[in-house]
Design a protein around this motif. Structure first.
Motif, mmCIF file in Angstrom:
data_model
loop_
_atom_site.group_PDB
_atom_site.id
_atom_site.type_symbol
_atom_site.label_atom_id
_atom_site.label_comp_id
_atom_site.label_asym_id
_atom_site.label_seq_id
_atom_site.Cartn_x
_atom_site.Cartn_y
_atom_site.Cartn_z
ATOM 1 N N GLN A 1 50.311 51.279 31.518
ATOM 2 C CA GLN A 1 49.409 52.281 30.943
ATOM 3 C C GLN A 1 48.426 52.682 32.043
ATOM 4 O OE1 GLN A 1 49.485 54.501 28.639
ATOM 5 N NE2 GLN A 1 49.110 53.309 26.796
ATOM 6 N N LYS A 2 48.645 53.869 32.591
ATOM 7 C CA LYS A 2 47.796 54.318 33.709
ATOM 8 C C LYS A 2 46.349 54.491 33.273
ATOM 9 C CE LYS A 2 50.939 56.933 36.608
ATOM 10 N NZ LYS A 2 51.493 58.261 36.840
ATOM 11 N N LYS A 3 45.451 54.137 34.133
ATOM 12 C CA LYS A 3 44.001 54.290 33.915
ATOM 13 C C LYS A 3 43.571 53.766 32.545
ATOM 14 C CE LYS A 3 43.630 58.141 37.071
ATOM 15 N NZ LYS A 3 44.100 59.498 37.197
ATOM 16 N N HIS A 4 44.110 52.607 32.170
ATOM 17 C CA HIS A 4 43.768 52.009 30.877
ATOM 18 C C HIS A 4 42.286 51.615 30.897
ATOM 19 C CE1 HIS A 4 44.657 50.301 27.060
ATOM 20 N NE2 HIS A 4 44.339 49.066 27.419
ATOM 21 N N PRO A 5 41.514 52.058 29.894
ATOM 22 C CA PRO A 5 40.064 51.823 29.945
ATOM 23 C C PRO A 5 39.645 50.378 29.693
ATOM 24 C CG PRO A 5 40.675 52.962 27.919
ATOM 25 C CD PRO A 5 41.914 52.861 28.734
ATOM 26 N N LYS A 6 40.532 49.569 29.085
ATOM 27 C CA LYS A 6 40.157 48.176 28.783
ATOM 28 C C LYS A 6 40.893 47.221 29.712
ATOM 29 C CE LYS A 6 39.529 49.015 23.860
ATOM 30 N NZ LYS A 6 40.201 48.821 22.578
ATOM 31 N N LYS A 7 40.301 46.044 29.918
ATOM 32 C CA LYS A 7 40.934 45.021 30.759
ATOM 33 C C LYS A 7 42.031 44.319 29.956
ATOM 34 C CE LYS A 7 37.882 43.553 34.431
ATOM 35 N NZ LYS A 7 37.094 42.423 34.924
ATOM 36 N N GLU A 8 43.085 45.077 29.668
ATOM 37 C CA GLU A 8 44.208 44.544 28.898
ATOM 38 C C GLU A 8 45.485 44.685 29.712
ATOM 39 O OE1 GLU A 8 42.663 45.600 24.382
ATOM 40 O OE2 GLU A 8 43.762 47.101 25.516
ATOM 41 N N ARG B 1 45.887 39.652 43.194
ATOM 42 C CA ARG B 1 45.469 40.718 44.107
ATOM 43 C C ARG B 1 45.807 42.108 43.565
ATOM 44 N NH1 ARG B 1 48.077 38.525 48.340
ATOM 45 N NH2 ARG B 1 49.645 40.162 48.361
ATOM 46 N N LYS B 2 46.970 42.201 42.919
ATOM 47 C CA LYS B 2 47.453 43.519 42.485
ATOM 48 C C LYS B 2 47.024 43.893 41.071
ATOM 49 C CE LYS B 2 51.473 43.927 45.413
ATOM 50 N NZ LYS B 2 51.912 45.274 45.695
ATOM 51 N N LEU B 3 46.566 42.930 40.303
ATOM 52 C CA LEU B 3 46.300 43.131 38.880
ATOM 53 C C LEU B 3 45.357 44.301 38.574
ATOM 54 C CD1 LEU B 3 47.074 41.621 36.181
ATOM 55 C CD2 LEU B 3 44.805 40.582 36.334
ATOM 56 N N GLN B 4 45.813 45.161 37.638
ATOM 57 C CA GLN B 4 45.030 46.312 37.189
ATOM 58 C C GLN B 4 45.109 46.386 35.664
ATOM 59 O OE1 GLN B 4 43.542 48.887 38.991
ATOM 60 N NE2 GLN B 4 43.970 47.884 40.942
ATOM 61 N N PRO B 5 44.070 46.930 34.999
ATOM 62 C CA PRO B 5 44.180 47.125 33.550
ATOM 63 C C PRO B 5 45.398 48.000 33.224
ATOM 64 C CG PRO B 5 41.919 47.468 34.279
ATOM 65 C CD PRO B 5 42.759 47.342 35.519
ATOM 66 N N GLY B 6 46.110 47.647 32.144
ATOM 67 C CA GLY B 6 47.278 48.430 31.727
ATOM 68 C C GLY B 6 48.583 47.999 32.377
ATOM 69 N N ASP B 7 48.550 46.949 33.208
ATOM 70 C CA ASP B 7 49.769 46.470 33.872
ATOM 71 C C ASP B 7 50.733 45.810 32.888
ATOM 72 O OD1 ASP B 7 49.119 47.276 36.408
ATOM 73 O OD2 ASP B 7 48.513 45.299 37.136
ATOM 74 N N VAL B 8 52.024 45.928 33.197
ATOM 75 C CA VAL B 8 53.045 45.169 32.477
ATOM 76 C C VAL B 8 53.670 44.207 33.490
ATOM 77 C CG1 VAL B 8 55.206 45.260 31.158
ATOM 78 C CG2 VAL B 8 53.494 47.056 30.858
ATOM 79 N N PHE C 1 42.870 35.345 34.086
ATOM 80 C CA PHE C 1 42.541 36.357 33.060
ATOM 81 C C PHE C 1 41.232 35.982 32.377
ATOM 82 C CE2 PHE C 1 47.237 37.637 31.961
ATOM 83 C CZ PHE C 1 47.385 38.129 33.235
ATOM 84 N N GLU C 2 41.143 34.700 31.995
ATOM 85 C CA GLU C 2 39.964 34.234 31.251
ATOM 86 C C GLU C 2 38.692 34.421 32.078
ATOM 87 O OE1 GLU C 2 39.987 30.694 28.149
ATOM 88 O OE2 GLU C 2 39.540 29.994 30.177
ATOM 89 N N SER C 3 38.750 34.023 33.346
ATOM 90 C CA SER C 3 37.515 34.118 34.147
ATOM 91 C C SER C 3 37.205 35.559 34.565
ATOM 92 C CB SER C 3 37.586 33.187 35.360
ATOM 93 O OG SER C 3 38.778 33.393 36.037
ATOM 94 N N ASN C 4 38.177 36.465 34.459
ATOM 95 C CA ASN C 4 37.912 37.866 34.802
ATOM 96 C C ASN C 4 37.907 38.779 33.577
ATOM 97 O OD1 ASN C 4 37.928 38.215 37.970
ATOM 98 N ND2 ASN C 4 39.375 36.615 37.435
ATOM 99 N N GLU C 5 37.841 38.151 32.406
ATOM 100 C CA GLU C 5 37.768 38.854 31.118
ATOM 101 C C GLU C 5 38.933 39.803 30.863
ATOM 102 O OE1 GLU C 5 33.878 40.433 31.539
ATOM 103 O OE2 GLU C 5 32.935 38.662 30.680
ATOM 104 N N TYR C 6 40.112 39.412 31.311
ATOM 105 C CA TYR C 6 41.331 40.168 30.979
ATOM 106 C C TYR C 6 41.901 39.608 29.686
ATOM 107 C CZ TYR C 6 42.212 43.086 35.095
ATOM 108 O OH TYR C 6 42.167 44.065 36.046
ATOM 109 N N GLN C 7 42.504 40.474 28.863
ATOM 110 C CA GLN C 7 43.149 40.020 27.632
ATOM 111 C C GLN C 7 44.642 40.364 27.716
ATOM 112 O OE1 GLN C 7 41.609 38.373 24.958
ATOM 113 N NE2 GLN C 7 43.716 38.135 24.222
ATOM 114 N N ALA C 8 45.500 39.385 27.412
ATOM 115 C CA ALA C 8 46.943 39.656 27.381
ATOM 116 C C ALA C 8 47.335 40.103 25.981
ATOM 117 C CB ALA C 8 47.719 38.413 27.777
#
Ligand SMILES: [Zn+2]
Length: 243
Positions: free
Chosen positions: A48-55, A195-202, A223-230
């Motif tokens: 999901q390009k330019k996903h606004p949430k850290k998901e 290093r590569k992780l971005q919001p909206g990645d699969v 994910f937990e320490s950078n507030e990403y949600q799977a």
């Protein structure tokens, strides 16, 4: 003799440009067939390009296996959801794990019945049969009708396209490979993904590799320490996983 003919060709026209094209065309075809993200033959969902949430989405291919329950435990521990692209034959071996995946709030997708290495050479009819057979196994175990499809080895060629048009599945690809099925250096794998992780990645992982358990835990801690949600692909792309 051939070299002379290549040069002089027919009616004096050189044949070498045709020879070069004949060599390059199959390479070109293989390249576009195996780069699922390019959407050359089928429009798929890869990120999901330019996903606004850290998901982000965690996806696991080639299971279920004895490794899968360990992965399910970790996902629960870190409150993460995922999608498992299951092989029909493997689901027949471990129906209880398939049920457990669903029970714990994850989704399953179709990864063909046999995951044959000959995938790239099958007719569209045979590919459709592979997809249908996998759906039947999943349906017998869960009562669900799988809508998501991930092609084995990421191969999408014109025959896969015709097969999917027939079965009506949605292709779920990926944009971030972990190479957990190929590389053995867990630290290197994890560092690269971080290093590569971005919001909206699969993210592509494999639940038939033991090292994936260690890799997954390190990713979930990150994910937990950078507030990403799977989350699941159906949540990220707002589409249905089953029909
Ligand atoms: Zn696979």
């Amino acid at each position: 003799m051939i070299a002379v003919a290549m040069y002089t060709g027919i009616n004096g026209l050189p044949l070498w440009p045709i020879a070069i094209l004949a060599i390059l065309y199959p390479v070109f075809l293989i390249t576009i067939s195996t780069n699922i993200r390019w959407n050359v033959f089928v429009k798929g969902y890869h990120h999901q390009k330019k996903h606004p949430k850290k998901e982000v989405c965690l996806t696991f291919d080639d299971g279920p296996t004895q490794v899968t329950p360990h992965i399910l435990e970790l996902l629960d521990k870190y409150d993460a959801k995922a999608c498992f692209f299951c092989i029909g034959k493997q689901m027949e071996k471990h129906p209880e794990i398939v049920q457990e995946i669903i029970k714990r709030g994850h989704t399953i997708g179709n990864h063909t019945y046999s995951h044959t290495r000959k995938m790239g050479f099958l007719s569209s009819k045979s590919i459709a049969r592979e997809i249908d057979a996998c759906n039947i196994v999943a349906n017998n175990i869960t009562g669900l009708n799988l809508q998501f499809f991930r092609p084995p080895f990421g191969i999408i060629n014109p025959k896969t396209k015709r097969a999917i048009q027939k079965t009506g599945h949605r292709v779920i690809g990926w944009n971030l490979r972990t190479y957990d099925a190929i590389l053995n250096n867990e630290t290197k794998i994890v560092d690269r993904v971080k290093r590569k992780l971005q919001p909206g990645d699969v993210i592509l992982l494999h639940d038939n590799k033991e090292q994936t358990v260690t890799i997954l835990e390190q990713l979930l801690i990150h994910f937990e320490s950078n507030e990403y949600q799977a989350i699941r692909p159906d949540q990220l792309f707002k589409i249905h996983a089953y029909i």
